[in-house]
Write a protein that holds these residues in place. Structure first.
Motif, PDB file in Angstrom:
ATOM      1  N   SER A   1     -17.232  -1.154 -34.546  1.00 12.63           N
ATOM      2  CA  SER A   1     -17.165  -1.490 -32.895  1.00 12.63           C
ATOM      3  C   SER A   1     -18.265  -2.808 -32.843  1.00 12.63           C
ATOM      4  O   SER A   1     -18.033  -3.690 -31.963  1.00 12.63           O
ATOM      5  CB  SER A   1     -17.243  -0.458 -32.081  1.00 12.63           C
ATOM      6  OG  SER A   1     -18.647   0.057 -32.441  1.00 12.63           O
ATOM      7  N   LYS A   2     -19.155  -2.529 -33.760  1.00 14.89           N
ATOM      8  CA  LYS A   2     -20.171  -3.669 -33.384  1.00 14.89           C
ATOM      9  C   LYS A   2     -19.848  -5.123 -34.015  1.00 14.89           C
ATOM     10  O   LYS A   2     -20.290  -6.021 -33.572  1.00 14.89           O
ATOM     11  CB  LYS A   2     -21.653  -3.113 -34.234  1.00 14.89           C
ATOM     12  CG  LYS A   2     -22.314  -2.087 -33.735  1.00 14.89           C
ATOM     13  CD  LYS A   2     -23.458  -1.581 -34.328  1.00 14.89           C
ATOM     14  CE  LYS A   2     -24.139  -0.346 -33.976  1.00 14.89           C
ATOM     15  NZ  LYS A   2     -25.374  -0.290 -34.793  1.00 14.89           N
TER      16      LYS A   2
ATOM     17  N   ASN B   1     -17.059 -10.849 -31.425  1.00 14.27           N
ATOM     18  CA  ASN B   1     -16.015 -11.462 -31.433  1.00 14.27           C
ATOM     19  C   ASN B   1     -15.341 -11.672 -30.319  1.00 14.27           C
ATOM     20  O   ASN B   1     -15.018 -12.768 -29.818  1.00 14.27           O
ATOM     21  CB  ASN B   1     -15.269 -11.106 -32.847  1.00 14.27           C
ATOM     22  CG  ASN B   1     -15.850 -11.281 -34.059  1.00 14.27           C
ATOM     23  OD1 ASN B   1     -17.000 -11.809 -34.108  1.00 14.27           O
ATOM     24  ND2 ASN B   1     -15.559 -10.701 -35.066  1.00 14.27           N
ATOM     25  N   THR B   2     -14.857 -10.349 -29.911  1.00 18.19           N
ATOM     26  CA  THR B   2     -14.179 -10.319 -28.454  1.00 18.19           C
ATOM     27  C   THR B   2     -15.028 -10.983 -27.255  1.00 18.19           C
ATOM     28  O   THR B   2     -14.395 -11.864 -26.503  1.00 18.19           O
ATOM     29  CB  THR B   2     -13.834  -9.062 -28.265  1.00 18.19           C
ATOM     30  OG1 THR B   2     -13.059  -8.576 -29.345  1.00 18.19           O
ATOM     31  CG2 THR B   2     -12.819  -8.738 -26.994  1.00 18.19           C
ATOM     32  N   PHE B   3     -16.290 -10.802 -27.193  1.00 17.35           N
ATOM     33  CA  PHE B   3     -17.233 -11.293 -26.269  1.00 17.35           C
ATOM     34  C   PHE B   3     -17.224 -12.755 -26.088  1.00 17.35           C
ATOM     35  O   PHE B   3     -17.107 -13.437 -25.137  1.00 17.35           O
ATOM     36  CB  PHE B   3     -18.583 -10.694 -26.598  1.00 17.35           C
ATOM     37  CG  PHE B   3     -19.515 -11.026 -25.229  1.00 17.35           C
ATOM     38  CD1 PHE B   3     -19.180 -10.541 -24.158  1.00 17.35           C
ATOM     39  CD2 PHE B   3     -20.501 -11.810 -25.451  1.00 17.35           C
ATOM     40  CE1 PHE B   3     -20.081 -11.071 -22.803  1.00 17.35           C
ATOM     41  CE2 PHE B   3     -21.333 -11.958 -24.526  1.00 17.35           C
ATOM     42  CZ  PHE B   3     -21.052 -11.904 -23.323  1.00 17.35           C
TER      43      PHE B   3
ATOM     44  N   VAL C   1      -9.588 -17.205 -36.998  1.00 17.62           N
ATOM     45  CA  VAL C   1     -10.635 -17.056 -37.496  1.00 17.62           C
ATOM     46  C   VAL C   1     -10.968 -15.589 -37.817  1.00 17.62           C
ATOM     47  O   VAL C   1     -11.580 -15.078 -38.870  1.00 17.62           O
ATOM     48  CB  VAL C   1     -11.744 -17.685 -36.732  1.00 17.62           C
ATOM     49  CG1 VAL C   1     -13.264 -17.263 -37.171  1.00 17.62           C
ATOM     50  CG2 VAL C   1     -11.638 -18.995 -36.556  1.00 17.62           C
ATOM     51  N   TYR C   2     -10.705 -14.588 -36.844  1.00 20.60           N
ATOM     52  CA  TYR C   2     -10.929 -13.360 -36.849  1.00 20.60           C
ATOM     53  C   TYR C   2      -9.707 -12.280 -37.593  1.00 20.60           C
ATOM     54  O   TYR C   2     -10.009 -11.349 -37.657  1.00 20.60           O
ATOM     55  CB  TYR C   2     -11.060 -12.665 -35.463  1.00 20.60           C
ATOM     56  CG  TYR C   2     -12.204 -13.368 -34.679  1.00 20.60           C
ATOM     57  CD1 TYR C   2     -13.273 -13.842 -35.172  1.00 20.60           C
ATOM     58  CD2 TYR C   2     -12.080 -13.515 -33.345  1.00 20.60           C
ATOM     59  CE1 TYR C   2     -14.180 -14.298 -34.636  1.00 20.60           C
ATOM     60  CE2 TYR C   2     -13.034 -14.111 -32.543  1.00 20.60           C
ATOM     61  CZ  TYR C   2     -14.350 -14.627 -33.211  1.00 20.60           C
ATOM     62  OH  TYR C   2     -15.295 -15.235 -32.442  1.00 20.60           O
TER      63      TYR C   2
ATOM     64  N   LYS D   1     -24.053 -13.152 -38.529  1.00 18.86           N
ATOM     65  CA  LYS D   1     -23.331 -13.895 -39.282  1.00 18.86           C
ATOM     66  C   LYS D   1     -21.848 -13.961 -39.299  1.00 18.86           C
ATOM     67  O   LYS D   1     -21.521 -12.845 -39.740  1.00 18.86           O
ATOM     68  CB  LYS D   1     -24.071 -13.974 -40.769  1.00 18.86           C
ATOM     69  CG  LYS D   1     -23.638 -15.302 -41.397  1.00 18.86           C
ATOM     70  CD  LYS D   1     -24.203 -15.294 -42.788  1.00 18.86           C
ATOM     71  CE  LYS D   1     -23.621 -16.381 -43.563  1.00 18.86           C
ATOM     72  NZ  LYS D   1     -24.142 -16.455 -45.226  1.00 18.86           N
ATOM     73  N   GLY D   2     -21.171 -14.950 -39.175  1.00 20.05           N
ATOM     74  CA  GLY D   2     -19.813 -14.981 -39.274  1.00 20.05           C
ATOM     75  C   GLY D   2     -19.018 -14.897 -37.977  1.00 20.05           C
ATOM     76  O   GLY D   2     -18.074 -14.909 -37.756  1.00 20.05           O
ATOM     77  N   VAL D   3     -19.919 -14.685 -36.887  1.00 22.03           N
ATOM     78  CA  VAL D   3     -19.497 -14.456 -35.406  1.00 22.03           C
ATOM     79  C   VAL D   3     -19.271 -16.042 -34.885  1.00 22.03           C
ATOM     80  O   VAL D   3     -20.159 -16.848 -34.751  1.00 22.03           O
ATOM     81  CB  VAL D   3     -20.412 -13.853 -34.497  1.00 22.03           C
ATOM     82  CG1 VAL D   3     -19.765 -13.905 -33.043  1.00 22.03           C
ATOM     83  CG2 VAL D   3     -20.425 -12.403 -34.721  1.00 22.03           C
TER      84      VAL D   3
END
Length: 358
Positions: free
Chosen positions: A5-6, A11-13, A212-213, A354-356
């Motif tokens: 969830s973290k 990403n969603t935000f 990307v996700y 990192k990666g977001v």
């Protein structure tokens, strides 16, 4: 479950913030158009703004997510523009309804550009760094010069093609020129408008975030971060590079179709290396790997020269250069970026992982 969830929430935000910004901007523009408070100059810029934003977002997939420097964006845009304009000119009478003809032109321009992206990517993506940039830049120039050399006409006997001049076509005097060499294509239906361009931009952003996700996007980012480690765990380097390159080319081709249907005249000279460099500037100044930043940089850096044109005239490029330097300092300054991330972060003082991708 907590760890998952973290990873998902940031990403969603970030993507929801971008979607909300685009929708708010669209509503504001529509209100300004409805009330007549937007100048004619700005109205003429609305479709090009969307086109440049699509180009920047698509290029960021290759430069920011894949980590490869490509300068062939103008070439793919040129392929899409000429393909879409040629289709619309040839089938304008057979398919008079723009609501049917225009989507076909968009898809066709994107697909042909993607095919060229795959054909070019198979040998070119073996290169890396500066070598890849030089080869893709050469590809864009080759495409531009080929399109500028094509003469295509139609008469009662059929189609006539030449790569030299109109006189070598042996076309009847009452024939119709479709592609007139360096003069390009004239009479393309002006099917593009701001609403259509914005919808395609919005879809492009959604595609970029989902790519990307996705599992494919994570594989592509692993190639960017450590090619050897990615290959050691069984990731097909060539496959994922081609997927990214083809997607970039497809979106650039779609942007080219929008561009070609926004003007009655289309010339290959507009798709020179300066166009590729300009799109790369959007990507770099918006933040490499940042989808939202690409859109903002494309909009801001396209509007600023036009605003400065009316205020300071010949000195506008001087101030434009100063603005570019300032934006570069801001986007590369870790302290300022930390403050910006803090504003959009739910948890105070917590940095983005990192990666977001923003």
């Amino acid at each position: 479950m907590k760890n998952n969830s973290k990873l998902i929430k940031p990403n969603t935000f970030q993507s929801l913030i971008t979607y909300a910004m685009l929708i708010i901007a669209f509503v504001i523009i529509q209100v300004m158009l409805g009330t007549g408070s937007m100048s004619y100059m700005m109205q003429d810029l609305l479709v090009p703004l969307c086109v440049y934003a699509i180009l920047a977002v698509s290029l960021n997939l290759t430069v920011g997510i894949l980590g490869e420097l490509s300068l062939g964006q103008a070439g793919f845009m040129c392929i899409g523009a000429y393909t879409g304009a040629l289709f619309s000119n040839l089938f304008e009478e057979a398919i008079p309804e723009a609501i049917i003809r225009y989507p076909i032109a968009l898809i066709l321009g994107g697909v042909i550009a993607a095919i060229f992206g795959i054909l070019v990517g198979i040998p070119v993506l073996r290169l890396r760094g500066d070598y890849l940039a030089i080869v893709t830049l050469a590809f864009g120039e080759i495409i531009k010069n080929i399109c500028a050399s094509i003469y295509l006409g139609k008469d009662a006997e059929g189609f006539h093609v030449s790569l030299k001049s109109v006189t070598d076509m042996n076309m009847a005097a009452d024939g119709q020129m479709i592609i007139n060499g360096a003069l390009g294509i004239n009479g393309t239906p002006k099917d593009s408008n701001f609403i259509i361009a914005f919808v395609i931009l919005f879809i492009t952003v959604i595609i970029a975030y989902n790519f990307v996700y996705s599992r494919t996007g994570r594989a592509v980012m692993s190639i960017r971060d450590n090619r050897i480690a990615a290959e050691s765990i069984g990731i097909n380097i060539t496959k994922y590079k081609l997927i990214t390159f083809a997607l970039t080319a497809f979106l650039a081709g779609v942007a080219g179709v929008i561009y070609s249907h926004n003007f009655s005249t289309l010339q290959a000279a507009k798709f020179d290396y300066n166009m590729s460099i300009l799109v790369l500037v959007f990507v770099v100044l918006g933040g490499i790997g940042s989808i939202r930043g690409s859109v903002l940089a494309a909009v801001i850096l396209t509007i600023i020269p036009e605003i400065l044109r009316d205020t300071i005239g010949n000195y506008r490029m001087l101030f434009y250069a100063v603005i570019l330097i300032a934006m570069m300092l801001i986007t590369s300054n870790s302290f300022i970026k930390g403050k910006i991330n803090f504003i959009f972060s739910k948890n105070k003082g917590q940095k983005n992982k990192k990666g977001v991708v923003q």
